[in-house]
Design a protein around this motif. Structure first.
Motif, PDB file in Angstrom:
ATOM      1  N   UNK A  11       0.826  -1.191   0.000  1.00 17.53           N
ATOM      2  CA  UNK A  11       0.000   0.000   0.000  1.00 17.53           C
ATOM      3  C   UNK A  11       0.865   1.247   0.000  1.00 17.53           C
ATOM      4  N   UNK A  12       1.931   1.182   0.809  1.00 13.73           N
ATOM      5  CA  UNK A  12       2.880   2.274   0.909  1.00 13.73           C
ATOM      6  C   UNK A  12       3.512   2.561  -0.445  1.00 13.73           C
ATOM      7  N   UNK A  13       3.867   1.445  -1.093  1.00 17.16           N
ATOM      8  CA  UNK A  13       4.482   1.518  -2.406  1.00 17.16           C
ATOM      9  C   UNK A  13       3.562   2.192  -3.414  1.00 17.16           C
ATOM     10  N   UNK A  14       2.293   1.780  -3.394  1.00 20.39           N
ATOM     11  CA  UNK A  14       1.305   2.341  -4.317  1.00 20.39           C
ATOM     12  C   UNK A  14       1.151   3.843  -4.082  1.00 20.39           C
ATOM     13  N   UNK A  15       1.150   4.242  -2.793  1.00 18.03           N
ATOM     14  CA  UNK A  15       1.018   5.678  -2.502  1.00 18.03           C
ATOM     15  C   UNK A  15       2.218   6.458  -3.033  1.00 18.03           C
ATOM     16  N   UNK A  16       3.414   5.882  -2.910  1.00 15.99           N
ATOM     17  CA  UNK A  16       4.611   6.551  -3.444  1.00 15.99           C
ATOM     18  C   UNK A  16       4.503   6.692  -4.954  1.00 15.99           C
ATOM     19  N   UNK A  17       3.979   5.625  -5.569  1.00 15.08           N
ATOM     20  CA  UNK A  17       3.798   5.621  -7.021  1.00 15.08           C
ATOM     21  C   UNK A  17       2.839   6.722  -7.446  1.00 15.08           C
ATOM     22  N   UNK A  18       1.732   6.846  -6.693  1.00 12.31           N
ATOM     23  CA  UNK A  18       0.741   7.875  -7.014  1.00 12.31           C
ATOM     24  C   UNK A  18       1.320   9.268  -6.805  1.00 12.31           C
ATOM     25  N   UNK A  19       2.134   9.398  -5.782  1.00  7.30           N
ATOM     26  CA  UNK A  19       2.736  10.694  -5.494  1.00  7.30           C
ATOM     27  C   UNK A  19       3.661  11.128  -6.631  1.00  7.30           C
ATOM     28  N   UNK A  20       4.486  10.175  -7.101  1.00  4.00           N
ATOM     29  CA  UNK A  20       5.369  10.482  -8.235  1.00  4.00           C
ATOM     30  C   UNK A  20       4.535  10.884  -9.439  1.00  4.00           C
ATOM     31  N   UNK A  21       3.485  10.129  -9.663  1.00  2.99           N
ATOM     32  CA  UNK A  21       2.592  10.352 -10.794  1.00  2.99           C
ATOM     33  C   UNK A  21       2.027  11.791 -10.753  1.00  2.99           C
ATOM     34  N   UNK A  22       1.589  12.218  -9.596  1.00  2.00           N
ATOM     35  CA  UNK A  22       1.023  13.566  -9.448  1.00  2.00           C
ATOM     36  C   UNK A  22       2.049  14.647  -9.778  1.00  2.00           C
ATOM     37  N   UNK A  23       3.266  14.423  -9.302  1.00  4.00           N
ATOM     38  CA  UNK A  23       4.310  15.415  -9.584  1.00  4.00           C
ATOM     39  C   UNK A  23       4.597  15.495 -11.076  1.00  4.00           C
ATOM     40  N   UNK A  24       4.606  14.334 -11.732  1.00  3.54           N
ATOM     41  CA  UNK A  24       4.895  14.323 -13.170  1.00  3.54           C
ATOM     42  C   UNK A  24       3.772  15.019 -13.935  1.00  3.54           C
ATOM     43  N   UNK A  25       2.527  14.786 -13.496  1.00  4.92           N
ATOM     44  CA  UNK A  25       1.390  15.442 -14.149  1.00  4.92           C
ATOM     45  C   UNK A  25       1.589  16.952 -14.158  1.00  4.92           C
ATOM     46  N   UNK A  26       2.009  17.493 -13.040  1.00  4.51           N
ATOM     47  CA  UNK A  26       2.210  18.944 -12.942  1.00  4.51           C
ATOM     48  C   UNK A  26       3.191  19.447 -13.999  1.00  4.51           C
ATOM     49  N   UNK A  27       4.199  18.607 -14.275  1.00  2.00           N
ATOM     50  CA  UNK A  27       5.220  19.026 -15.243  1.00  2.00           C
ATOM     51  C   UNK A  27       4.765  18.896 -16.690  1.00  2.00           C
ATOM     52  N   UNK A  28       4.038  17.815 -16.958  1.00  2.00           N
ATOM     53  CA  UNK A  28       3.777  17.518 -18.372  1.00  2.00           C
ATOM     54  C   UNK A  28       2.433  18.052 -18.866  1.00  2.00           C
ATOM     55  N   UNK A  29       1.523  18.447 -17.925  1.00  2.00           N
ATOM     56  CA  UNK A  29       0.242  18.992 -18.371  1.00  2.00           C
ATOM     57  C   UNK A  29       0.463  20.430 -18.859  1.00  2.00           C
ATOM     58  N   UNK A  30       0.056  20.716 -20.099  1.00  2.00           N
ATOM     59  CA  UNK A  30       0.254  22.075 -20.607  1.00  2.00           C
ATOM     60  C   UNK A  30      -0.519  23.082 -19.759  1.00  2.00           C
ATOM     61  N   UNK A  31      -0.014  24.315 -19.688  1.00  2.10           N
ATOM     62  CA  UNK A  31      -0.732  25.348 -18.931  1.00  2.10           C
ATOM     63  C   UNK A  31      -1.911  25.843 -19.762  1.00  2.10           C
ATOM     64  N   UNK A  32      -2.825  26.541 -19.083  1.00  8.04           N
ATOM     65  CA  UNK A  32      -3.989  27.112 -19.772  1.00  8.04           C
ATOM     66  C   UNK A  32      -3.514  28.081 -20.851  1.00  8.04           C
ATOM     67  N   UNK A  33      -2.467  28.850 -20.562  1.00  3.95           N
ATOM     68  CA  UNK A  33      -1.919  29.775 -21.555  1.00  3.95           C
ATOM     69  C   UNK A  33      -1.400  29.059 -22.792  1.00  3.95           C
ATOM     70  N   UNK A  34      -0.675  27.966 -22.554  1.00  2.00           N
ATOM     71  CA  UNK A  34      -0.145  27.198 -23.690  1.00  2.00           C
ATOM     72  C   UNK A  34      -1.280  26.710 -24.577  1.00  2.00           C
ATOM     73  N   UNK A  35      -2.307  26.168 -23.927  1.00  2.00           N
ATOM     74  CA  UNK A  35      -3.418  25.625 -24.699  1.00  2.00           C
ATOM     75  C   UNK A  35      -4.182  26.708 -25.438  1.00  2.00           C
ATOM     76  N   UNK A  36      -4.316  27.856 -24.777  1.00  2.00           N
ATOM     77  CA  UNK A  36      -5.023  28.978 -25.406  1.00  2.00           C
ATOM     78  C   UNK A  36      -4.286  29.389 -26.682  1.00  2.00           C
ATOM     79  N   UNK A  37      -2.951  29.450 -26.582  1.00  2.00           N
ATOM     80  CA  UNK A  37      -2.135  29.823 -27.733  1.00  2.00           C
ATOM     81  C   UNK A  37      -2.288  28.829 -28.887  1.00  2.00           C
TER      82      UNK A  37
END
Lengths: 472, 472
Positions: free
Chosen positions: A2-28
């Motif tokens: 369970x601990x492992x899965x939570x770490x995995x999800x945490x990494x996943x969330x951080x990566x999402x922040x980096x790779x999701x385009x910003x609203x400005x990028x998408x607007x452009x």
């Protein structure tokens, strides 16, 4: 666990922040699309041509990465229109857009030609296609794309779109993204379907750890064409098609191993390409430790050919060179390529710089007519080239001739001169190429040195393992 | 064609004159048989043992060659007698015969032990067997022999017996006679059945020219065990058995080719072994022209082992040495053996005296448990031996290690030291052997030089072709 899965999800969330385009990028991106589609619509309407414009691809689906600024703009024509007209109109539209934007159009070829142009930092592809009904037979290879776009838009949740982005970034960092290069990896659409099937990236990872080929995701097994792919994912838009058909066993296996490594030691590091910083000295030292020879075939002036088409041709040429060299008695153990800035290099790693002395020549079977056997014997017996035989191996004649002992550089040159079996479009470039035994002569950039070091060590997965386990 | 057939028959007649024993020779053999069978009968009767004595083999069948002075004397015991008693009594009889004749008995082993002795210029084998009914299951491997003898005696005409002699001489001159050596040729009984089937030697030759494997002579196809021999000749005495089971594709093919050569240019020369007269200089020159290396493993003191058993063991050892050397990166292309006067030599022809630098090591599949893969990776990553990888080839881990570069002589020595996989009975002799790169060091006689020259040129059939066509 369970601990492992939570770490995995945490990494996943951080990566999402980096790779999701910003609203400005998408607007452009949206503004640029509106500008271009306006130009197209007006042009077609002026011509009186019936067609619609559609944004497809990852931007349309909302699964694009923040550092991936590509627009795929489709012009959809009625199915009644002749293919020749569509090709011509597609290119005319591309030229008109380029001219209005003040940029240079580049003509590219998939199954049919389309236009690529670079507008500011955005790469735009303008592709003509047929406006087919979903579920009906397609006419050209790209006709499925609008349906794929529609399917993903309506089927994936916003969270799943983010998870698709994470998967793409994971694959990209490990050279498994895309199907048009030597990897034979995972296409964007395959990523979207995998996330749709497993719900989340962490869930995909924990399943992929135990994947045993073939892994089969089908909803209508009787409709798909039989195949021996390690991964079978039926296309929801066309049940005859395996979306993962281009995924090789090698790429599949890499993904399984990486899923295990990542699951065990979840870390953002898995989303960054392994950085190697090769010096000329390191390359020299590793080759000397291995005791192998690296031959480089440098193509200085490549013809104007799209990267998607260049890679298969380089790969084909490398395979052909290897095959011919092995036939000639050179123990070539590995080939790899590099391409960039209009140049390409084929590398061949060999266990020896010179051939073995004996060449085995197959003759007729003993069931061949005696007249033919006698003619063969007469010819061989009087030939000064034969150093042993002809003799029988089982029911077949074999003779041994002595090879003129040659250096592998000379061997490669002779193969290139003949030119058969090489990628058609780069055959000319290969003929005017340089062949060298000094890897540093070819390595004109750090990037080339890095490729060489990574390939002669073959240690991409080892590096991931070291990083994950904090060793080395 | 008719002309050709007549020439063939003429050659055949001349050969018959040479190979058919004279009346004096046969009288002498008969006298020796009577002498020995008298000793045996008296000995067994003194012991009160019920058994009969029978002359079997080619002398009994009348298919022996004038230069082939072998007597096969069988002692036939009732089927009720225990096997152990038969073995013991057989050897006792052999010893008694040797003692009365004043010669030394030699104990030999086929499926069970028997006695060989040399009386004047005649080789005598005294073999115990069961007196089985024809058509019933045999108990020991030799129990069929008396039935074969009876069958041939009654089935072949005198002319056919002569033609069998011609066939045997043809095979013998071309190293295809007998099944217990490296050739895997034609047994005497097979020769008799072939002549019985085709009637005459010329008719056999003209059919064999067009033989396409498998050639099948059966009278009860459902009773024979399935096999993939090139030649299937059902035993008239035991329908389960293929008399040609030991005949290899190589020997079969040689026979077909020789039949064509002989048919085309009938000549008595085909009944004389090819004479080569190799000098040390010729051997050196041919090796230097080929550019190959000849390694010899000289066994100075062979254990007391029958030649029939020695050859398979030499052959097995040669195959094993080749396999191991190839695994270790030596390009060995040919092996051959020589044996005589209590010595034997295994020769290995290699394209290189030293190994290739890289060794490929197979690791686990990606479907193996991750724990095992991780353990494998951990071990390999921290190993100083690995020069590339581990990496994935398809779905399997592979790593590359650098071989310590060694000379082939050292490579052979290391394999011999371990001794696994070598012929059991000559393993000890192999351990105390000499290994040399100088073929002339091993070639202590002209006969050895001839063997070497013939094998490195592999030109036995070429020589026949030259002789037949009067070229070269």
């Amino acid at each position: 666990m369970g601990d492992n899965t939570r770490r995995l999800e945490a990494v996943c969330e951080k990566v999402v922040e980096k790779v999701r385009p910003t609203a400005d990028q998408d607007k452009r991106l949206r503004e640029i699309y509106n500008l271009i589609s306006g130009i197209i619509t007006k042009f077609l309407s002026d011509l009186g041509v019936e067609a619609s414009v559609m944004l497809t691809g990852s931007v349309a689906k909302g699964t694009h990465l923040s550092h991936d600024q590509d627009l795929d703009i489709f012009i959809l024509f009625p199915v009644e229109k002749p293919l020749e007209d569509i090709k011509r109109l597609g290119l005319e539209v591309g030229e008109r857009v380029a001219s209005e934007l003040g940029v240079k159009p580049e003509r590219r070829y998939a199954q049919h030609p389309y236009t690529r142009l670079q507008f500011r930092d955005v790469r735009v592809d303008i592709v003509p296609a047929y406006n087919t009904e979903k579920g009906t037979r397609i006419i050209t290879a790209v006709d499925r794309t609008p349906h794929h776009t529609e399917y993903v838009k309506k089927s994936l949740s916003e969270e799943q779109k983010d998870h698709t982005r994470v998967l793409k970034e994971f694959l990209r960092a490990n050279n498994l993204y895309g199907t048009e290069n030597m990897v034979g990896g995972f296409s964007g659409y395959l990523c979207e379907l995998l996330i749709h099937h497993y719900g989340t990236f962490p869930n995909l990872v924990s399943h992929a750890r135990r994947w045993t080929p073939p892994v089969v995701h089908v909803y209508a097994p009787d409709q798909i064409e039989p195949c021996d792919s390690p991964l079978v994912v039926q296309d929801p838009v066309d049940p005859r098609r395996n979306v993962a058909a281009a995924t090789t066993t090698k790429a599949f296996s890499h993904f399984v191993v990486l899923a295990n490594m990542f699951y065990e030691q979840p870390s953002e590091k898995f989303f960054t390409p392994i950085r190697i910083d090769a010096s000329a000295e390191t390359v020299k030292r590793v080759l000397s430790e291995k005791g192998t020879t690296l031959v480089s075939v440098v193509l200085e002036r490549l013809p104007p050919i799209a990267e998607d088409n260049l890679w298969p041709q380089l790969e084909k040429s490398a395979r052909y060179l290897r095959k011919k060299l092995v036939e000639q008695g050179f123990p070539v153990i590995h080939t790899f390529c590099w391409a960039g800035q209009g140049r390409a290099i084929i590398f061949l790693e060999s266990q020896s710089v010179s051939t073995h002395p004996i060449r085995f020549n197959l003759g007729p079977h003993i069931t061949t007519s005696w007249e033919k056997q006698r003619a063969y014997l007469g010819k061989r017996v009087s030939s000064g080239d034969v150093v042993a035989g002809p003799y029988l191996v089982g029911d077949r004649w074999v003779s041994e001739t002595r090879r003129e002992e040659i250096n592998i550089v000379e061997g490669v040159r002779r193969i290139l001169e003949k030119g058969h079996g090489l990628g058609r479009q780069i055959r000319k470039a290969l003929r005017g190429s340089r062949v060298s035994l000094d890897p540093l002569e070819a390595a004109t950039s750090g990037e080339v040195l890095n490729t060489i070091l990574s390939e002669i060590r073959r240690d991409q997965l080892v590096q991931r393992f070291r990083v994950a386990h904090g060793c080395g």
